[in-house]
Write a protein that holds these residues in place. Structure first.
Motif, PDB file in Angstrom:
ATOM      1  N   MET A 184       1.237  -1.471   0.137  1.00 19.09           N
ATOM      2  CA  MET A 184      -0.232  -0.594   0.200  1.00 19.09           C
ATOM      3  C   MET A 184       1.090   1.284  -0.033  1.00 19.09           C
ATOM      4  O   MET A 184       0.291   2.534  -0.710  1.00 19.09           O
ATOM      5  CB  MET A 184      -1.362  -0.230   1.212  1.00 19.09           C
ATOM      6  CG  MET A 184      -1.945  -0.833   1.476  1.00 19.09           C
ATOM      7  SD  MET A 184      -3.206  -1.167  -0.359  1.00 19.09           S
ATOM      8  CE  MET A 184      -3.566   0.270  -0.226  1.00 19.09           C
ATOM      9  N   SER A 185       1.870   1.162   0.911  1.00 21.15           N
ATOM     10  CA  SER A 185       3.252   2.088   0.911  1.00 21.15           C
ATOM     11  C   SER A 185       3.345   2.782  -0.300  1.00 21.15           C
ATOM     12  O   SER A 185       3.635   4.079  -0.969  1.00 21.15           O
ATOM     13  CB  SER A 185       3.866   2.151   1.807  1.00 21.15           C
ATOM     14  OG  SER A 185       4.678   3.271   2.438  1.00 21.15           O
ATOM     15  N   LEU A 186       3.921   1.749  -1.820  1.00 22.30           N
ATOM     16  CA  LEU A 186       4.112   1.454  -2.547  1.00 22.30           C
ATOM     17  C   LEU A 186       3.653   2.126  -3.121  1.00 22.30           C
ATOM     18  O   LEU A 186       3.480   3.127  -4.200  1.00 22.30           O
ATOM     19  CB  LEU A 186       4.475   0.887  -3.250  1.00 22.30           C
ATOM     20  CG  LEU A 186       4.871   0.304  -4.601  1.00 22.30           C
ATOM     21  CD1 LEU A 186       6.427   1.109  -5.048  1.00 22.30           C
ATOM     22  CD2 LEU A 186       6.023  -0.733  -4.879  1.00 22.30           C
ATOM     23  N   LEU A 187       2.181   1.880  -3.080  1.00 17.47           N
ATOM     24  CA  LEU A 187       1.111   2.884  -3.809  1.00 17.47           C
ATOM     25  C   LEU A 187       0.762   4.446  -3.688  1.00 17.47           C
ATOM     26  O   LEU A 187       0.086   5.393  -3.946  1.00 17.47           O
ATOM     27  CB  LEU A 187      -0.155   1.830  -3.924  1.00 17.47           C
ATOM     28  CG  LEU A 187       0.022   0.583  -4.666  1.00 17.47           C
ATOM     29  CD1 LEU A 187      -1.317   0.329  -4.407  1.00 17.47           C
ATOM     30  CD2 LEU A 187       0.483   0.476  -6.436  1.00 17.47           C
ATOM     31  N   ASP A 188       1.054   4.108  -2.709  1.00 17.74           N
ATOM     32  CA  ASP A 188       1.223   5.913  -1.373  1.00 17.74           C
ATOM     33  C   ASP A 188       2.218   6.882  -1.822  1.00 17.74           C
ATOM     34  O   ASP A 188       1.964   7.903  -2.043  1.00 17.74           O
ATOM     35  CB  ASP A 188       1.391   5.718  -0.076  1.00 17.74           C
ATOM     36  CG  ASP A 188       0.769   6.641   0.946  1.00 17.74           C
ATOM     37  OD1 ASP A 188      -0.341   6.963   0.313  1.00 17.74           O
ATOM     38  OD2 ASP A 188       1.289   6.691   2.322  1.00 17.74           O
ATOM     39  N   ILE A 189       2.770   6.712  -3.533  1.00 19.22           N
ATOM     40  CA  ILE A 189       3.906   7.992  -3.880  1.00 19.22           C
ATOM     41  C   ILE A 189       2.896   8.291  -4.693  1.00 19.22           C
ATOM     42  O   ILE A 189       3.169   9.223  -5.208  1.00 19.22           O
ATOM     43  CB  ILE A 189       5.156   6.866  -4.970  1.00 19.22           C
ATOM     44  CG1 ILE A 189       4.487   5.954  -5.642  1.00 19.22           C
ATOM     45  CG2 ILE A 189       5.751   5.928  -3.387  1.00 19.22           C
ATOM     46  CD1 ILE A 189       5.316   5.818  -6.905  1.00 19.22           C
ATOM     47  N   ASP A 190       1.662   8.552  -4.515  1.00 20.01           N
ATOM     48  CA  ASP A 190       0.947   8.949  -5.272  1.00 20.01           C
ATOM     49  C   ASP A 190       1.203   9.800  -7.178  1.00 20.01           C
ATOM     50  O   ASP A 190       1.630   8.849  -6.981  1.00 20.01           O
ATOM     51  CB  ASP A 190       1.288  11.554  -4.855  1.00 20.01           C
ATOM     52  CG  ASP A 190       0.590  10.928  -3.564  1.00 20.01           C
ATOM     53  OD1 ASP A 190      -0.711  10.286  -2.589  1.00 20.01           O
ATOM     54  OD2 ASP A 190       1.254  11.626  -2.589  1.00 20.01           O
ATOM     55  N   ASP A 191       0.885  11.350  -6.836  1.00 19.35           N
ATOM     56  CA  ASP A 191       0.994  10.756  -8.942  1.00 19.35           C
ATOM     57  C   ASP A 191       2.293  10.278  -9.676  1.00 19.35           C
ATOM     58  O   ASP A 191       2.744  10.067 -10.810  1.00 19.35           O
ATOM     59  CB  ASP A 191       0.741  13.040  -9.455  1.00 19.35           C
ATOM     60  CG  ASP A 191       2.053  13.142  -8.502  1.00 19.35           C
ATOM     61  OD1 ASP A 191       2.401  13.032  -7.726  1.00 19.35           O
ATOM     62  OD2 ASP A 191       1.556  14.525  -8.859  1.00 19.35           O
ATOM     63  N   ARG A 192       3.599  10.150  -8.267  1.00 21.39           N
ATOM     64  CA  ARG A 192       4.381   9.633  -9.196  1.00 21.39           C
ATOM     65  C   ARG A 192       3.815   8.451  -9.687  1.00 21.39           C
ATOM     66  O   ARG A 192       5.248   7.918 -10.264  1.00 21.39           O
ATOM     67  CB  ARG A 192       5.339   9.870  -7.619  1.00 21.39           C
ATOM     68  CG  ARG A 192       6.591  11.373  -7.617  1.00 21.39           C
ATOM     69  CD  ARG A 192       7.320  11.188  -6.611  1.00 21.39           C
ATOM     70  NE  ARG A 192       6.408  10.863  -4.962  1.00 21.39           N
ATOM     71  CZ  ARG A 192       7.020  10.907  -4.102  1.00 21.39           C
ATOM     72  NH1 ARG A 192       8.247  11.368  -3.587  1.00 21.39           N
ATOM     73  NH2 ARG A 192       6.355  10.818  -2.960  1.00 21.39           N
ATOM     74  N   ILE A 193       3.213   7.384  -9.470  1.00 24.41           N
ATOM     75  CA  ILE A 193       2.615   6.422  -9.665  1.00 24.41           C
ATOM     76  C   ILE A 193       2.631   6.518 -11.751  1.00 24.41           C
ATOM     77  O   ILE A 193       3.361   5.780 -12.116  1.00 24.41           O
ATOM     78  CB  ILE A 193       1.650   6.284  -9.614  1.00 24.41           C
ATOM     79  CG1 ILE A 193       1.410   4.601  -9.244  1.00 24.41           C
ATOM     80  CG2 ILE A 193       0.010   6.895  -9.864  1.00 24.41           C
ATOM     81  CD1 ILE A 193       0.980   3.377  -8.355  1.00 24.41           C
ATOM     82  N   LEU A 194       2.606   7.688 -12.121  1.00 20.55           N
ATOM     83  CA  LEU A 194       2.690   7.632 -13.340  1.00 20.55           C
ATOM     84  C   LEU A 194       4.096   7.499 -14.000  1.00 20.55           C
ATOM     85  O   LEU A 194       4.132   7.189 -14.732  1.00 20.55           O
ATOM     86  CB  LEU A 194       1.800   8.760 -14.098  1.00 20.55           C
ATOM     87  CG  LEU A 194       0.123   9.084 -13.307  1.00 20.55           C
ATOM     88  CD1 LEU A 194       0.168  10.506 -13.814  1.00 20.55           C
ATOM     89  CD2 LEU A 194      -0.422   8.428 -14.346  1.00 20.55           C
ATOM     90  N   GLN A 195       5.178   8.453 -12.943  1.00 21.17           N
ATOM     91  CA  GLN A 195       6.445   7.930 -13.395  1.00 21.17           C
ATOM     92  C   GLN A 195       7.196   6.838 -13.048  1.00 21.17           C
ATOM     93  O   GLN A 195       7.962   6.281 -14.462  1.00 21.17           O
ATOM     94  CB  GLN A 195       7.196   9.099 -12.588  1.00 21.17           C
ATOM     95  CG  GLN A 195       7.368  10.066 -12.634  1.00 21.17           C
ATOM     96  CD  GLN A 195       8.047  11.873 -11.325  1.00 21.17           C
ATOM     97  OE1 GLN A 195       9.461  10.876 -11.446  1.00 21.17           O
ATOM     98  NE2 GLN A 195       7.170  11.789 -11.053  1.00 21.17           N
ATOM     99  N   LEU A 196       6.707   6.482 -12.378  1.00 22.02           N
ATOM    100  CA  LEU A 196       6.961   4.725 -11.798  1.00 22.02           C
ATOM    101  C   LEU A 196       6.388   4.106 -13.095  1.00 22.02           C
ATOM    102  O   LEU A 196       7.673   2.820 -13.736  1.00 22.02           O
ATOM    103  CB  LEU A 196       6.304   4.348 -10.747  1.00 22.02           C
ATOM    104  CG  LEU A 196       6.950   2.439 -10.229  1.00 22.02           C
ATOM    105  CD1 LEU A 196       7.913   2.741  -9.660  1.00 22.02           C
ATOM    106  CD2 LEU A 196       5.318   2.320  -9.146  1.00 22.02           C
ATOM    107  N   ILE A 197       5.461   3.826 -13.682  1.00 19.50           N
ATOM    108  CA  ILE A 197       4.790   3.203 -14.738  1.00 19.50           C
ATOM    109  C   ILE A 197       6.245   2.492 -16.260  1.00 19.50           C
ATOM    110  O   ILE A 197       5.723   2.847 -17.008  1.00 19.50           O
ATOM    111  CB  ILE A 197       3.607   2.685 -15.226  1.00 19.50           C
ATOM    112  CG1 ILE A 197       3.361   4.124 -15.010  1.00 19.50           C
ATOM    113  CG2 ILE A 197       3.195   2.211 -14.503  1.00 19.50           C
ATOM    114  CD1 ILE A 197       1.193   4.119 -15.403  1.00 19.50           C
TER     115      ILE A 197
END
Ligand code: SF4
Ligand code: SF4
Ligand code: FES
Lengths: 302, 179
Positions: free
Chosen positions: B19-32
């Motif tokens: 859950m915390s990994l998904l908690d990076i907010d909009d950086r999730i777009l950078q992540l993918i």
């Protein structure tokens, strides 16, 4: 000879030695003079008294700020990591370092309590030898090493040892965020201990009336034994058994009579979550706790 | 150039670290944009389909399945990271480490007040429970550790980006916490 005359004699002898050594042989000789001065102190067994002499002086008179004004008459000059510092005669290295705005980590030391030199977290190098800063008095011309990689790594290793030799589940601990051991872990950026976890079997005693004692977290600093007493000076806490089996216990009768503020004091003086006051808990929210935003020692180091 | 491949697993954990990994907010777009996910509960890929660069392990080892899974991750990931208190030291499940396994099972399946059918489950289908909970680095070699319960999203992000860029990790004081 009375105690004070011994002290005076030793002090003046130390000063003379240090002075002549500096005059004659320069810096390296100053180091050895410190050693011999220390030796002569041990001989006359006045070392312990030097500490208590400092204690008797009214402490409130000295402001605990960085570079607090020190009495020039009795000021000792010494050096920590190359920084010139001053101390009052009889002051411990730890105390003097704090007055000079230098942080030395501690665990068993508690301000206002007689130092006991138990945990060795405050270890510094004096003339190349490891000494406990909380119990060693400053001597004229001392050259002290403190924040050097060797010592910092040793201190970090000590924090790691304390973590593995107990059972520290910080997420479940009421002291988390206000815990000195944890805060030292943060300060040294401890990610995982280099030693294997021991998972020892320790007991939790929640049968007391005002407090509970969780020996899984006790670091055996004996702050509770040394610092928590009844009004008439009786100890409430004690250590039983020896070595790896040592356990902190409380006198049931005295414990039950503890006023609330004393129970609170016992909890606060314990550096870890081994003594907890009953019926209150998690009062301060995450983010507002003692070490949430600032590292331990930042009040000293500036 | 193909993207670095990341795999994740939750062993004896609560999925909080995920859950915390998904908690990076909009950086999730950078992540993918930055990485591709392989075996992970995030994309529900159940088996490794290629060699991975980074493996995130949440949770310690409390049963035989955890151990097999962890060994499998070590085989398939170049870099393996223990994420969270449970992976690092067993965490909350390790609170049973001082209690003999028989007592644990009896308490859970025989003596507990809410138990109906008093039977200790024992079936080939069920992974064998271990004598105690083991930190991951006691089973396989672990390359990095990210403490926290869960590790702050910022810490996971800092670690991941540092690994991908080859730069030293930036550890802000607020990001490194054990709770
Ligand atoms: S006493 Fe300190 S180090 Fe130990 S579990 Fe509690 S918060 Fe963590
Ligand atoms: S109970 Fe707390 S204060 Fe007492 S010895 Fe243990 S750690 Fe120190
Ligand atoms: S603080 Fe000096 S020995 Fe513990």
């Amino acid at each position: 000879m009375s105690k004070s005359t011994i002290r005076k004699k030793v002090k003046s002898a130390m000063k003379k030695k240090a002075k002549s050594a500096i005059k004659n042989k320069g810096k390296s000789a100053a180091k050895s003079s410190v050693k011999s001065a220390a030796r002569s102190r041990v001989k006359s067994s006045a070392a312990g008294r030097a500490g208590s002499a400092a204690k008797k002086k009214p402490r409130s008179a000295v402001k605990r700020k960085a570079a607090a004004p020190v009495k020039t008459k009795s000021a000792l000059r010494f050096e920590i990591d190359g920084k010139a510092c001053k101390a009052r005669a009889g002051q411990t290295i730890l105390d003097a370092a704090r007055d000079n705005g230098i942080y030395i980590p501690v665990l068993c030391f508690y301000k206002g309590m007689k130092p006991a030199g138990i945990c060795r977290m405050c270890t510094v190098k004096v003339g190349g030898r490891n000494m406990a800063a909380c119990t060693t008095p400053v001597a004229e011309g001392m050259i002290i090493e403190n924040a050097i990689p060797e010592l910092e790594d040793m201190r970090k290793a000590m924090v790691e040892m304390l973590f593995v030799e107990g059972n520290h589940m910080c997420p479940t601990c009421e002291k988390s965020g206000n815990c000195d051991l944890q805060a030292l872990g943060y300060r040294y950026q401890l990610l995982a201990p280099r030693f294997p976890y021991m998972f020892p079997q320790r007991n939790i005693d929640a049968t007391y009336s005002k407090i509970m004692i969780d020996n899984n977290r006790c670091v055996q600093c004996r702050r509770c034994v040394r610092g928590i007493t009844t009004k008439d000076g009786r100890n409430i806490f004690a250590m039983t058994k020896r070595s790896g089996k040592s356990t902190i216990v409380a006198d049931r009768e005295l414990e039950a009579k503890m006023p609330d503020d004393l129970a609170r004091k016992a909890m606060d003086q314990c550096p870890v979550g081994a003594i907890l006051k009953k019926e209150v808990g998690f009062a301060v929210p995450i983010g507002k706790r003692k070490y949430d935003a600032k590292p331990i020692g930042s009040e000293i180091h500036n | 150039m193909s993207k670095p491949v990341v795999a994740t697993a939750s062993l004896a954990g609560c999925f909080g670290c995920h859950m915390s990994l998904l908690d990076i907010d909009d950086r999730i777009l950078q992540l993918i944009d930055l990485v591709e996910f392989n075996k992970s509960p995030i994309d529900d890929i159940k088996t490794f389909t290629k060699e991975c660069d980074i493996g995130f392990i949440e949770g310690g080892c409390c049963n035989s399945e955890n151990v097999e899974n962890l060994i499998n991750f070590r085989k398939n990931c170049k870099v393996l990271i223990s994420v969270g208190e449970c992976a690092i030291m067993g965490g909350l499940p390790a609170m049973r480490n001082g209690i003999p396994i028989r007592e644990c099972l009896e308490e859970a399946y025989l003596n507990c007040v809410t138990v109906d059918d008093k039977i200790i489950p024992n079936d080939e289908e069920i992974p064998m429970i271990l004598d105690r909970v083991y930190p991951c680095h006691e089973i396989v070699k672990i390359d990095y550790f990210l403490p926290g319960c869960p590790p702050r999203a910022d810490l996971i992000w800092e670690a991941l980006t540092a690994l991908l860029s080859g730069k030293p990790i930036n550890l802000p004081y607020e990001a490194l916490k054990y709770d």
